[in-house]
Design a protein around this motif. Structure first.
Motif, mmCIF file in Angstrom:
data_model
loop_
_atom_site.group_PDB
_atom_site.id
_atom_site.type_symbol
_atom_site.label_atom_id
_atom_site.label_comp_id
_atom_site.label_asym_id
_atom_site.label_seq_id
_atom_site.Cartn_x
_atom_site.Cartn_y
_atom_site.Cartn_z
ATOM 1 N N UNK A 142 0.784 -1.331 -0.135
ATOM 2 C CA UNK A 142 -0.131 -0.108 -0.101
ATOM 3 C C UNK A 142 0.996 1.430 0.037
ATOM 4 N N UNK A 143 2.004 1.260 0.780
ATOM 5 C CA UNK A 143 2.794 2.487 0.732
ATOM 6 C C UNK A 143 3.457 2.482 -0.535
ATOM 7 N N UNK A 144 3.642 1.741 -1.299
ATOM 8 C CA UNK A 144 4.518 1.584 -2.618
ATOM 9 C C UNK A 144 3.325 2.079 -3.547
ATOM 10 N N UNK A 145 2.252 1.937 -3.427
ATOM 11 C CA UNK A 145 1.332 2.494 -4.437
ATOM 12 C C UNK A 145 0.723 3.841 -4.032
ATOM 13 N N UNK A 146 0.922 4.184 -2.720
ATOM 14 C CA UNK A 146 0.237 5.429 -2.161
ATOM 15 C C UNK A 146 0.919 6.775 -3.082
ATOM 16 N N UNK A 147 0.127 7.615 -3.084
ATOM 17 C CA UNK A 147 0.685 8.925 -3.551
ATOM 18 C C UNK A 147 1.670 9.492 -2.713
ATOM 19 N N UNK A 148 2.682 10.257 -3.157
ATOM 20 C CA UNK A 148 3.675 10.737 -2.381
ATOM 21 C C UNK A 148 2.948 12.137 -1.649
ATOM 22 N N UNK A 149 2.673 12.410 -0.400
ATOM 23 C CA UNK A 149 2.297 13.480 0.134
ATOM 24 C C UNK A 149 3.129 14.700 -0.247
ATOM 25 N N UNK A 150 2.519 15.800 -0.249
ATOM 26 C CA UNK A 150 2.969 17.293 -0.554
ATOM 27 C C UNK A 150 4.157 17.504 0.654
ATOM 28 N N UNK A 151 5.089 18.106 0.064
ATOM 29 C CA UNK A 151 6.171 18.579 1.228
ATOM 30 C C UNK A 151 5.748 19.663 1.985
ATOM 31 N N UNK A 152 6.192 19.212 3.173
ATOM 32 C CA UNK A 152 5.602 20.286 4.252
ATOM 33 C C UNK A 152 6.838 21.177 4.652
ATOM 34 N N UNK A 321 -8.753 19.337 0.208
ATOM 35 C CA UNK A 321 -7.739 20.354 -0.167
ATOM 36 C C UNK A 321 -7.113 20.585 1.525
ATOM 37 N N UNK A 322 -7.893 20.276 2.571
ATOM 38 C CA UNK A 322 -7.348 20.641 3.739
ATOM 39 C C UNK A 322 -5.997 19.406 4.011
ATOM 40 N N UNK A 323 -6.409 18.256 3.581
ATOM 41 C CA UNK A 323 -5.862 17.009 3.761
ATOM 42 C C UNK A 323 -4.058 17.388 3.250
ATOM 43 N N UNK A 324 -4.192 18.022 2.187
ATOM 44 C CA UNK A 324 -2.755 18.198 1.409
ATOM 45 C C UNK A 324 -2.067 19.860 1.790
#
Length: 403
Positions: A142-152, A321-324
């Motif tokens: 699942x982690x391999x397929x999950x989209x990379x979260x935006x950089x904080x 939108x808030x999640x990202x």
């Protein structure tokens, strides 16, 4: 194919009903029945004459009498205007009723059924959900397929503190509190894998003393790392949390999410409904529950109106939108929503649930002076309405602005 078969059956039923009405409503007139009797009598007279049972003169007299009756009956039939009669309501009315009945059945299916869906027997659906539960991807996949979260984007000072925290924790293998802080702050930076690694170390160090919240927190970090997907590893932590505390809100929310992902909306709905109705208004899962409970209820085949349904909160797009967003942008977005709600209630008023939502939000944001002002305004707006004031007063107490 469904609509072809259903349409054919509907047409066949309509034709059968219409023909039945038309045939059943034509009744034979009494005059026609008399005519048939007289014709039978003439035939009988001819047979008796042929066998010599009656004399020729008697046969002639009888045939004359019967023929006179036939002529009289025929005259009466012509005066009546036809060979049959109609009884009861008009045929057009009955045919209209049949059309209305058939159209109503289609409309009822359109409202209660699922047009376009294939056959979905309950046994097959449960078996499919069970198979999906058994064979679903694990955490690593699942982690391999999950989209990379935006950089904080973080302040340099915070990054320096994080570097020191990591170094300190590495030097202190038994430092539980340090690992707790590391897990929390790695999550703030969006590195959920590092966060759940630190949280798992906390649980390992605590052993049997690990709480339901510890296990639920690990499950949450695993789910975040998998892009919102509840993998078997996260499910195992949720099970441990619920075994320790069946009322743990975080674990109940994510357990419901797992069932929703597995196609078991029935189980997800029960978990989320009870959580929604039993949680404080400022619980972190409440906005998502309010946004999704209607969808889950529909999939579960349940008609449900959540408490405070009239409250206007963020929609699904706003939540996504808030999640990202980074922490600062997310806070600004929440501030904007709170201000919009405050402005609307101040100008146009609103429901007790909306006032409670605003006071709760202000209390969570630490703006107690404004929460107190809104509590006073709400008391003035709902003076004498004990039920409404009880709802708003509970929020004011939670915000610390009411006794």
């Amino acid at each position: 194919m469904f609509w072809l078969v259903a349409g054919a059956l509907l047409l066949a039923a309509a034709v059968a009903l219409v023909l039945g009405v038309r045939r059943g409503r034509a009744v034979e007139a009494p005059a026609l029945q008399d005519l048939q009797v007289y014709r039978d009598q003439l035939a009988e007279i001819e047979r008796d004459l042929a066998r010599g049972v009656i004399a020729t003169e008697e046969a002639t007299r009888l045939k004359t009498e019967v023929s006179r009756r036939i002529l009289e009956t025929d005259r009466l039939t012509r005066q009546a205007g036809g060979a049959g009669e109609t009884r009861g309501p008009g045929g057009t009315l009955l045919i209209g009723f049949i059309v209305l009945l058939l159209a109503g059945s289609v409309a009822l299916y359109w409202h209660l059924g699922a047009p376009g869906y294939p056959d979905m027997p309950l046994t097959a659906r449960l078996a499919q959900a069970e198979e999906l539960h058994r064979s679903r991807p694990d955490q690593a996949a699942a982690e391999a397929d999950a989209p990379r979260p935006p950089a904080v984007q973080a302040e340099p000072e915070f990054l320096d503190l994080m570097a020191k925290l990591r170094a300190t924790v590495a030097q202190r293998p038994q430092d539980i509190q340090g690992r707790r802080l590391l897990a929390q702050n790695e999550a703030r930076l969006g590195d959920f894998k590092a966060a759940y690694t630190a949280q798992r170390q906390v649980i390992d160090l605590l052993g049997d003393k690990a709480t339901a919240e510890d296990h639920a927190g690990l499950a949450e970090l695993l789910i975040f790392a998998a892009g919102g997907y509840v993998a078997p590893e996260a499910e195992a932590e949720l099970s441990k949390a619920l075994a320790l505390d069946p009322q743990n809100g975080t674990a109940r929310y994510y357990a419901g999410l797992m069932f929703a992902q597995l196609g078991r909306a029935d189980r997800a709905f029960v978990l989320w409904r009870d959580l929604l109705e039993g949680s404080p208004a400022d619980a972190p899962w409440m906005p998502v529950l309010r946004a999704r409970i209607g969808e889950i209820a529909d999939k579960a085949g349940v008609r449900y109106t959540p408490p405070g349904a009239g409250v206007k909160g963020p929609d699904a797009a706003a939540l996504q939108a808030a999640a990202g967003m980074g922490a600062g942008d997310r806070a600004a977005m929440i501030e904007g929503m709170v201000q919009q709600l405050s402005d609307r209630l101040g100008s146009a008023g609103g429901s007790p649930e909306e006032w409670a939502q605003l006071i709760n939000a202000l209390g969570v944001l630490g703006r107690k002076d404004e929460a107190a002002e809104q509590w006073a305004a709400a008391q003035a707006a709902y003076a004498g309405q004990d039920g409404a004031l009880a709802t708003i007063g509970a929020a004011a107490q939670a915000a610390g602005v009411a006794p």
